[in-house]
Write a protein that holds these residues in place. Structure first.
Motif, PDB file in Angstrom:
ATOM      1  N   MET A 163      16.652  27.048  37.413  1.00  0.00           N
ATOM      2  CA  MET A 163      16.117  27.518  36.136  1.00  0.00           C
ATOM      3  C   MET A 163      17.091  27.324  34.976  1.00  0.00           C
ATOM      4  SD  MET A 163      13.836  30.869  36.954  1.00  0.00           S
ATOM      5  CE  MET A 163      12.805  30.530  35.518  1.00  0.00           C
ATOM      6  N   HIS A 228       5.415  29.592  29.852  1.00  0.00           N
ATOM      7  CA  HIS A 228       5.325  30.861  30.580  1.00  0.00           C
ATOM      8  C   HIS A 228       4.799  31.999  29.727  1.00  0.00           C
ATOM      9  CE1 HIS A 228       7.235  29.417  34.285  1.00  0.00           C
ATOM     10  NE2 HIS A 228       8.023  28.694  33.500  1.00  0.00           N
ATOM     11  N   SER A 264       7.279  38.774  36.547  1.00  0.00           N
ATOM     12  CA  SER A 264       8.081  37.698  37.105  1.00  0.00           C
ATOM     13  C   SER A 264       7.823  36.423  36.308  1.00  0.00           C
ATOM     14  CB  SER A 264       7.724  37.472  38.573  1.00  0.00           C
ATOM     15  OG  SER A 264       8.470  36.384  39.111  1.00  0.00           O
ATOM     16  N   ILE A 265       8.901  35.741  35.949  1.00  0.00           N
ATOM     17  CA  ILE A 265       8.808  34.493  35.192  1.00  0.00           C
ATOM     18  C   ILE A 265       9.325  33.364  36.080  1.00  0.00           C
ATOM     19  CG2 ILE A 265       9.557  33.233  33.150  1.00  0.00           C
ATOM     20  CD1 ILE A 265       7.788  35.630  32.497  1.00  0.00           C
ATOM     21  N   GLY A 266       8.495  32.375  36.334  1.00  0.00           N
ATOM     22  CA  GLY A 266       8.880  31.248  37.164  1.00  0.00           C
ATOM     23  C   GLY A 266       8.011  31.156  38.395  1.00  0.00           C
ATOM     24  N   ASP A 267       8.483  30.380  39.355  1.00  0.00           N
ATOM     25  CA  ASP A 267       7.718  30.135  40.574  1.00  0.00           C
ATOM     26  C   ASP A 267       8.531  30.537  41.798  1.00  0.00           C
ATOM     27  OD1 ASP A 267       5.590  28.824  39.078  1.00  0.00           O
ATOM     28  OD2 ASP A 267       6.983  27.141  38.873  1.00  0.00           O
ATOM     29  N   SER A 271      12.799  32.026  39.905  1.00  0.00           N
ATOM     30  CA  SER A 271      12.207  32.941  38.934  1.00  0.00           C
ATOM     31  C   SER A 271      13.207  34.037  38.570  1.00  0.00           C
ATOM     32  CB  SER A 271      10.923  33.568  39.494  1.00  0.00           C
ATOM     33  OG  SER A 271      11.201  34.310  40.666  1.00  0.00           O
TER      34      SER A 271
END
Length: 398
Positions: A163, A228, A264-267, A271
């Motif tokens: 990230m 996002h 939660s931000i991301g995969d 994340s």
């Protein structure tokens, strides 16, 4: 008396007392001491009294008038407020010159007589007036011109390596209201979208007015684009403007309001957690309002990186104890008009820029818009472009 009403009455009382005191000091140094003659003394005295009364009254009048009229009235009144602040600090600084002149003449055994005191007062008043106008024009150009993008790189030890390079655009303290409207916001939105952010964070004080008054002017927020999403937390000014209605309106515009919660931000494993809390001063100002970091962080894995959106920098005192990696805040405007930032430090631990607090970090934006005087002196507005880096990547580069 209910707390919101009591707080408002207290604010108006204190604000009016400060305005009266500042104008009395200006009268002493700009009108009385220079001895401009009976006619100009009357004109100047009446003008300062009228302005002193109109400043607090204008807080109400500008909201009651149609926007195209109220905006002009607010612009004039707030411009005077900015000039008055500049004059006040310049004249206060000049007291050193005045004391120095008296000290030197006393040592020479030639104390200032009436004519010399009048000449000195006129010279100081004239110099302060010229400097105030110069700083005022420069400050207006800064506040009303294009907002600069300020890049900031932040290293976070728990951020997944994959990230690194994640781009967060922070907007704060836009203060859409009597003197800031749709055309200005459209330009800001275009600037933000051109940065191709991964996430957009709006950290409070978005508006100064009700949804009914400002719906048309905040509509461009719907055009913000980030992979996002767009997130928002309340500032103190939302609670003066109908906070529940604005929360609903922002949802309609596609902006996610974080109210003492995290997402939660991301995969999957790539994340981090993004949390947001209500404004520091919001407790008791509405149904279930008030900052609650414990509720915001409930149920999260403490080994994950955590970014907190909180309008006021003072939230970092608790955030650092709760393992927040980075807090994004606004509220201070960086002082907006120098040297006001020195007084902001009496209330907030940080005023502008990136700072460390224990093992946590905090970035305080100087704000994207302005409040009150359409001026920024020594504290330019900004669109903050925050690029997150994982510790592993930084160490590899080093």
């Amino acid at each position: 008396m209910q707390r919101p009403l009591l707080s408002f009455v207290l604010f108006i009382t204190i604000f009016s007392a400060i305005v009266a005191g500042v104008h009395y000091y200006l009268w002493q140094r700009l009108i009385r001491a220079p001895e401009l003659g009976p006619f100009w003394q009357r004109v100047g005295s009446v003008a300062l009294v009228v302005l002193a009364v109109l400043v607090p009254v204008g807080l109400f009048v500008t909201r009651a008038l149609p926007r195209h009229i109220g905006g002009v009235v607010a612009g004039v009144l707030y411009t005077w407020v900015g000039l008055a602040v500049l004059l006040f600090f310049l004249l206060l600084t000049s007291e050193v010159v005045r004391l120095g002149a008296h000290g030197v003449t006393a040592l020479l055994n030639q104390p200032l007589d009436g004519d010399r005191r009048t000449f000195l007062s006129r010279a100081i008043a004239g110099t302060a007036g010229v400097l105030a106008l110069g700083f005022g024009f420069a400050g207006a150009a800064s506040a009303l011109g294009e907002v600069a993008v300020r890049p900031v790189r932040v290293r976070l030890r728990r951020l997944p390596t994959a990230m690194s390079g994640f781009r967060v655009v922070q907007l704060t303290d836009l203060h859409i209201g009597p003197t800031i409207g749709r055309a200005w916001l459209e330009r800001v939105v275009a600037q933000v979208n051109a940065l191709k952010p991964d996430l957009i964070a709006i950290t409070g004080d978005l508006v100064d007015g009700s949804v009914e008054e400002l719906r048309e002017h905040t509509a461009p927020l719907a055009d913000l684009r980030a992979r996002h999403g767009v997130f928002f937390v309340t500032g103190n000014h939302e609670y003066y403007s109908g906070v529940e209605a604005w929360i609903e309106e922002l949802g309609r515009l596609g902006v996610r309001v974080l109210r003492n919660e995290h997402v939660s931000i991301g995969d999957a494993d790539h994340s981090f957690d993004l949390a947001g809390v209500d404004d520091w001063s919001s407790r008791g100002r509405g149904r279930d309002h008030g900052p609650d970091l414990s509720r915001a962080l409930a149920g999260r894995d403490p080994s994950r990186e955590l970014v907190l959106l909180a309008h006021q920098p003072k939230q970092i005192l608790e955030a650092a104890e709760r393992g927040v990696g980075l807090q994004l805040s606004g509220h201070t405007h960086g002082g907006q008009i120098f040297p006001w930032g020195l007084f902001v430090r009496l209330d907030q631990p940080y005023v502008a820029g990136l700072s460390s607090h224990g093992e946590s970090q905090i970035y305080v934006s100087r704000g994207t818009g302005y409040w009150g005087p359409p001026m920024r002196v020594g504290a330019p507005s900004e669109i903050s472009l925050i690029e997150l880096e994982g510790a592993a990547v930084t160490e590899a580069v080093a």
